[in-house]
Design a protein around this motif. Structure first.
Motif, short mmCIF file in Angstrom:
data_model
loop_
_atom_site.label_atom_id
_atom_site.label_comp_id
_atom_site.label_asym_id
_atom_site.label_seq_id
_atom_site.Cartn_x
_atom_site.Cartn_y
_atom_site.Cartn_z
N ILE A 144 39.95 12.86 -14.92
CA ILE A 144 40.74 11.83 -14.25
C ILE A 144 41.03 10.65 -15.16
N THR A 186 43.98 13.61 -17.86
CA THR A 186 45.20 13.51 -17.07
C THR A 186 46.07 12.32 -17.47
N ASN A 237 48.53 20.91 -3.49
CA ASN A 237 47.80 20.88 -4.76
C ASN A 237 48.78 21.04 -5.92
N GLY A 245 48.75 19.46 -8.73
CA GLY A 245 48.18 19.20 -10.05
C GLY A 245 47.44 20.36 -10.67
N LEU A 289 53.51 15.81 -9.92
CA LEU A 289 52.09 15.65 -9.59
C LEU A 289 51.69 14.17 -9.60
N GLN A 298 53.02 12.85 -6.33
CA GLN A 298 52.16 13.31 -5.24
C GLN A 298 50.83 12.58 -5.22
N SER A 299 50.30 12.25 -6.40
CA SER A 299 49.04 11.52 -6.46
C SER A 299 49.20 10.14 -5.82
N ASN A 351 47.36 8.93 -2.41
CA ASN A 351 46.51 7.74 -2.41
C ASN A 351 47.02 6.66 -1.47
N MET A 378 43.84 4.52 -9.97
CA MET A 378 44.26 5.74 -10.67
C MET A 378 44.64 5.41 -12.12
N THR A 386 41.86 17.29 -3.51
CA THR A 386 41.57 15.84 -3.55
C THR A 386 41.49 15.26 -2.15
#
Length: 298
Positions: A37, A41, A101, A103, A126, A129-130, A134, A158, A260
């Motif tokens: 993370i 990434t 999902n 990622g 991704l 989407q993250s 969040n 993040m 996640t």
């Protein structure tokens, strides 16, 4: 069968390796996940935004993501109303169906299926989407226990958020980084996808079997694996998208439930058993549905 062998099976083998090692050694996932993370990434995200050409297609991707998310939320709200579910169960079903999902499953599948240009689209998606997970994921998981402020804090926790900002800043200002620094970023970025794939396998190994609410699990799995890509296909017809990006987004929308989001469900006690069981079942069944979808899309 060729698509299954060349695209889906190699990805699933990596998940199986992570799953097997976790069952065997009971590894503490947190340190590995932290490295992925906070180091790997962000390097992958930075490289993508630093090297990609951002145009109107990126805007279409944002519009696509918003329409898809809203569509899935509305479907779940209507279904919960029909079934007379309480707000807590409604939130649990939204968590298990609205967040895919993209990622550690979607990106490698797209890389193997469509190549580097498609992979760049997948990484952008991704990241998007993250951010959505969040914000909306935290909101629906917390629902009454936290609020918008918590969601905003999660976004700024993040590292990938800052990687996007720095990558875009350097891109827009035409500031070039030294080649040796970019090589360092490349080396770390290349390790990101296989690492997060192994982590997913390890996460799945920690989900307990048995005691599933099969009616809700089947409903959520159908929404996530079948209805979501169907909606995505319809959205791509409405927007003048690049055909390759359209394929990437349809395939991404067909991914199983995000691992996640299970953490949020556990943290805020938002039906974690349901969310984790849907994640496990949808991941297993996706081997078949993704193969069929890739054959259909070509």
């Amino acid at each position: 069968m060729e698509i299954f062998i060349q695209v889906v099976l190699p990805v699933f083998f990596v998940f199986i390796i992570g799953f097997t090692v976790q069952k065997w050694k009971k590894i503490d996932i947190k340190p590995v996940s932290t490295v992925a993370i906070y180091i790997m990434t962000p390097c992958l995200v930075f490289r993508t935004f630093y090297s990609s050409n951002l145009d109107i297609q990126s805007f279409y991707m944002v519009i696509f993501s918003i329409i898809l998310l809203m569509s899935l939320i509305i479907i779940n709200k209507v279904y919960a109303k029909i079934m007379n579910y309480n707000q807590s169960m409604e939130s649990g079903m939204i968590l298990s169906t609205a967040f895919m999902n993209a990622g550690n499953y979607g990106a490698p599948i797209i890389l193997f299926a469509y190549g580097e240009q498609a992979f760049a689209y997948a990484v952008m998606f991704l990241v998007l989407q993250s951010i959505i997970m969040n914000c909306f994921g935290v909101y629906y998981a917390a629902k009454g226990k936290a609020g918008f402020g918590v969601a905003v804090k999660e976004v700024f926790k993040m590292p990938a958020t800052y990687a996007v900002v720095v990558g875009l800043f350097l891109k827009l200002t035409s500031i070039s980084l030294p080649d040796n620094l970019l090589v360092t970023v490349d080396i770390i970025a290349e390790a990101a996808i296989p690492t997060v794939m192994i982590i997913l396998g390890m996460q799945l190994a920690r989900i307990p079997w048995g005691g599933f609410e099969w009616g809700k699990v089947i409903y959520s799995t159908v929404i996530r694996l079948l209805l979501s890509p169907a909606i995505a296909y319809g959205i791509t017809l409405l927007l003048p998208m690049d055909p390759l990006m359209a394929k990437v987004l349809i395939v991404s929308a067909a991914m199983p439930s995000a691992a996640t989001i299970v953490m949020y469900a556990v943290q805020f006690d938002a039906h974690p058993k349901l969310v984790s069981s849907v994640t496990l079942v949808s991941t297993i069944i996706s081997v078949i549905t993704l193969t069929l979808l890739l054959i259909i899309l070509g």
